[in-house]
Scaffold this motif. Structure first.
Motif, PDB file in Angstrom:
ATOM      1  N   ILE A 109      25.249  28.746 -22.577  1.00 59.50           N
ATOM      2  CA  ILE A 109      25.068  28.590 -24.016  1.00 59.50           C
ATOM      3  C   ILE A 109      25.398  27.155 -24.389  1.00 59.50           C
ATOM      4  CG2 ILE A 109      25.714  29.392 -26.314  1.00 59.50           C
ATOM      5  CD1 ILE A 109      26.721  31.968 -24.977  1.00 59.50           C
ATOM      6  N   TYR A 110      24.418  26.474 -24.940  1.00 54.18           N
ATOM      7  CA  TYR A 110      24.629  25.126 -25.464  1.00 54.18           C
ATOM      8  C   TYR A 110      25.075  25.278 -26.909  1.00 54.18           C
ATOM      9  CZ  TYR A 110      22.337  23.315 -21.314  1.00 54.18           C
ATOM     10  OH  TYR A 110      22.018  22.996 -20.018  1.00 54.18           O
ATOM     11  N   ALA A 147      30.421  37.329 -18.989  1.00 54.04           N
ATOM     12  CA  ALA A 147      30.790  35.949 -18.658  1.00 54.04           C
ATOM     13  C   ALA A 147      29.636  35.014 -18.982  1.00 54.04           C
ATOM     14  CB  ALA A 147      31.150  35.852 -17.182  1.00 54.04           C
ATOM     15  N   PHE A 148      29.973  33.833 -19.454  1.00 53.72           N
ATOM     16  CA  PHE A 148      28.969  32.813 -19.746  1.00 53.72           C
ATOM     17  C   PHE A 148      29.594  31.441 -19.575  1.00 53.72           C
ATOM     18  CE2 PHE A 148      31.074  33.836 -23.729  1.00 53.72           C
ATOM     19  CZ  PHE A 148      31.341  32.597 -24.281  1.00 53.72           C
ATOM     20  N   THR A 149      28.735  30.449 -19.467  1.00 55.16           N
ATOM     21  CA  THR A 149      29.167  29.058 -19.400  1.00 55.16           C
ATOM     22  C   THR A 149      28.802  28.408 -20.717  1.00 55.16           C
ATOM     23  OG1 THR A 149      28.778  28.981 -17.027  1.00 55.16           O
ATOM     24  CG2 THR A 149      28.889  26.862 -18.177  1.00 55.16           C
ATOM     25  N   GLU A 150      29.765  27.737 -21.330  1.00 56.32           N
ATOM     26  CA  GLU A 150      29.515  27.024 -22.584  1.00 56.32           C
ATOM     27  C   GLU A 150      29.378  25.538 -22.289  1.00 56.32           C
ATOM     28  OE1 GLU A 150      31.458  26.143 -26.980  1.00 56.32           O
ATOM     29  OE2 GLU A 150      32.542  27.407 -25.562  1.00 56.32           O
ATOM     30  N   LYS A 151      28.354  24.931 -22.866  1.00 56.01           N
ATOM     31  CA  LYS A 151      28.159  23.490 -22.757  1.00 56.01           C
ATOM     32  C   LYS A 151      28.042  22.930 -24.173  1.00 56.01           C
ATOM     33  CE  LYS A 151      26.038  23.446 -18.185  1.00 56.01           C
ATOM     34  NZ  LYS A 151      24.927  22.899 -17.374  1.00 56.01           N
ATOM     35  N   ASN A 152      29.114  22.263 -24.621  1.00 57.68           N
ATOM     36  CA  ASN A 152      29.130  21.696 -25.967  1.00 57.68           C
ATOM     37  C   ASN A 152      28.367  20.382 -25.961  1.00 57.68           C
ATOM     38  OD1 ASN A 152      30.047  20.179 -28.351  1.00 57.68           O
ATOM     39  ND2 ASN A 152      31.405  21.936 -28.641  1.00 57.68           N
ATOM     40  N   ILE A 153      27.385  20.268 -26.868  1.00 63.13           N
ATOM     41  CA  ILE A 153      26.514  19.094 -26.869  1.00 63.13           C
ATOM     42  C   ILE A 153      27.179  17.847 -27.440  1.00 63.13           C
ATOM     43  CG2 ILE A 153      24.412  20.470 -26.852  1.00 63.13           C
ATOM     44  CD1 ILE A 153      24.113  19.677 -29.871  1.00 63.13           C
ATOM     45  N   SER A 154      28.465  17.933 -27.767  1.00 59.61           N
ATOM     46  CA  SER A 154      29.182  16.704 -28.108  1.00 59.61           C
ATOM     47  C   SER A 154      29.300  15.816 -26.864  1.00 59.61           C
ATOM     48  CB  SER A 154      30.560  17.008 -28.694  1.00 59.61           C
ATOM     49  OG  SER A 154      31.384  17.645 -27.744  1.00 59.61           O
ATOM     50  N   GLU A 157      20.649  17.558 -21.402  1.00 62.31           N
ATOM     51  CA  GLU A 157      20.134  18.743 -20.702  1.00 62.31           C
ATOM     52  C   GLU A 157      19.368  19.635 -21.671  1.00 62.31           C
ATOM     53  OE1 GLU A 157      23.231  20.981 -18.764  1.00 62.31           O
ATOM     54  OE2 GLU A 157      23.864  19.271 -17.554  1.00 62.31           O
ATOM     55  N   MET A 158      19.947  19.850 -22.846  1.00 64.71           N
ATOM     56  CA  MET A 158      19.317  20.713 -23.842  1.00 64.71           C
ATOM     57  C   MET A 158      17.989  20.124 -24.306  1.00 64.71           C
ATOM     58  SD  MET A 158      21.055  22.295 -27.269  1.00 64.71           S
ATOM     59  CE  MET A 158      20.334  21.305 -28.562  1.00 64.71           C
ATOM     60  N   ILE A 159      17.975  18.838 -24.554  1.00 60.88           N
ATOM     61  CA  ILE A 159      16.755  18.172 -25.010  1.00 60.88           C
ATOM     62  C   ILE A 159      15.668  18.236 -23.938  1.00 60.88           C
ATOM     63  CG2 ILE A 159      15.792  15.911 -25.638  1.00 60.88           C
ATOM     64  CD1 ILE A 159      18.475  15.401 -27.118  1.00 60.88           C
ATOM     65  N   ASP A 160      16.066  18.234 -22.676  1.00 61.41           N
ATOM     66  CA  ASP A 160      15.089  18.364 -21.588  1.00 61.41           C
ATOM     67  C   ASP A 160      14.303  19.682 -21.684  1.00 61.41           C
ATOM     68  OD1 ASP A 160      15.679  15.887 -20.531  1.00 61.41           O
ATOM     69  OD2 ASP A 160      17.000  16.676 -18.950  1.00 61.41           O
ATOM     70  N   TYR A 161      14.888  20.684 -22.328  1.00 61.66           N
ATOM     71  CA  TYR A 161      14.204  21.964 -22.560  1.00 61.66           C
ATOM     72  C   TYR A 161      13.434  21.961 -23.883  1.00 61.66           C
ATOM     73  CZ  TYR A 161      16.581  24.305 -18.698  1.00 61.66           C
ATOM     74  OH  TYR A 161      17.019  24.697 -17.457  1.00 61.66           O
ATOM     75  N   ASP A 162      13.355  20.812 -24.544  1.00 58.91           N
ATOM     76  CA  ASP A 162      12.743  20.706 -25.879  1.00 58.91           C
ATOM     77  C   ASP A 162      13.467  21.588 -26.891  1.00 58.91           C
ATOM     78  OD1 ASP A 162      10.811  18.801 -25.186  1.00 58.91           O
ATOM     79  OD2 ASP A 162       9.436  20.355 -24.484  1.00 58.91           O
ATOM     80  N   ALA A 163      14.762  21.717 -26.715  1.00 55.84           N
ATOM     81  CA  ALA A 163      15.595  22.483 -27.644  1.00 55.84           C
ATOM     82  C   ALA A 163      16.350  21.492 -28.529  1.00 55.84           C
ATOM     83  CB  ALA A 163      16.573  23.356 -26.878  1.00 55.84           C
ATOM     84  N   PHE A 164      16.302  21.746 -29.821  1.00 49.41           N
ATOM     85  CA  PHE A 164      16.920  20.805 -30.761  1.00 49.41           C
ATOM     86  C   PHE A 164      17.878  21.484 -31.739  1.00 49.41           C
ATOM     87  CE2 PHE A 164      12.915  19.050 -29.313  1.00 49.41           C
ATOM     88  CZ  PHE A 164      13.340  17.835 -28.821  1.00 49.41           C
ATOM     89  N   ALA A 165      18.238  22.733 -31.463  1.00 46.73           N
ATOM     90  CA  ALA A 165      19.169  23.456 -32.327  1.00 46.73           C
ATOM     91  C   ALA A 165      20.070  24.327 -31.460  1.00 46.73           C
ATOM     92  CB  ALA A 165      18.416  24.316 -33.333  1.00 46.73           C
TER      93      ALA A 165
END
Length: 76
Positions: free
Chosen positions: A6-7, A28-35, A42-50
């Motif tokens: 989860i970003y 269980a999950f892995t959290e990746k804070n976009i700060s 990484e998130m932008i590489d998926y064309d995700a912006f929110a």
């Protein structure tokens, strides 16, 4: 076993909701804070912006789909 990433970002009510939901269900999950620039890129590489942006078994979820989460994770 399911892999969930989860970003998130700070002060994001939907991020908090989904994290608490999964914790309450014992998932269980892995959290990746976009700060952190690396995670933001990484998130932008998926064309995700929110956020929250979820990778569920490497499949992108651009918005929270509770039915899909519950079905995939076998949550009743």
């Amino acid at each position: 076993m399911n892999q969930i990433i989860i970003y998130t970002q700070n002060d994001c009510p939907p991020c908090t909701f989904i994290k608490n939901y999964l914790k309450d269900k014992g998932i269980a999950f892995t959290e990746k804070n976009i700060s952190h620039t690396q995670y933001r890129n990484e998130m932008i590489d998926y064309d995700a912006f929110a956020t929250p942006f979820i990778l569920l078994n490497d499949e992108p979820m651009y918005q929270i789909d509770m039915d899909k989460l519950n079905d995939t994770l076998n949550i009743k």
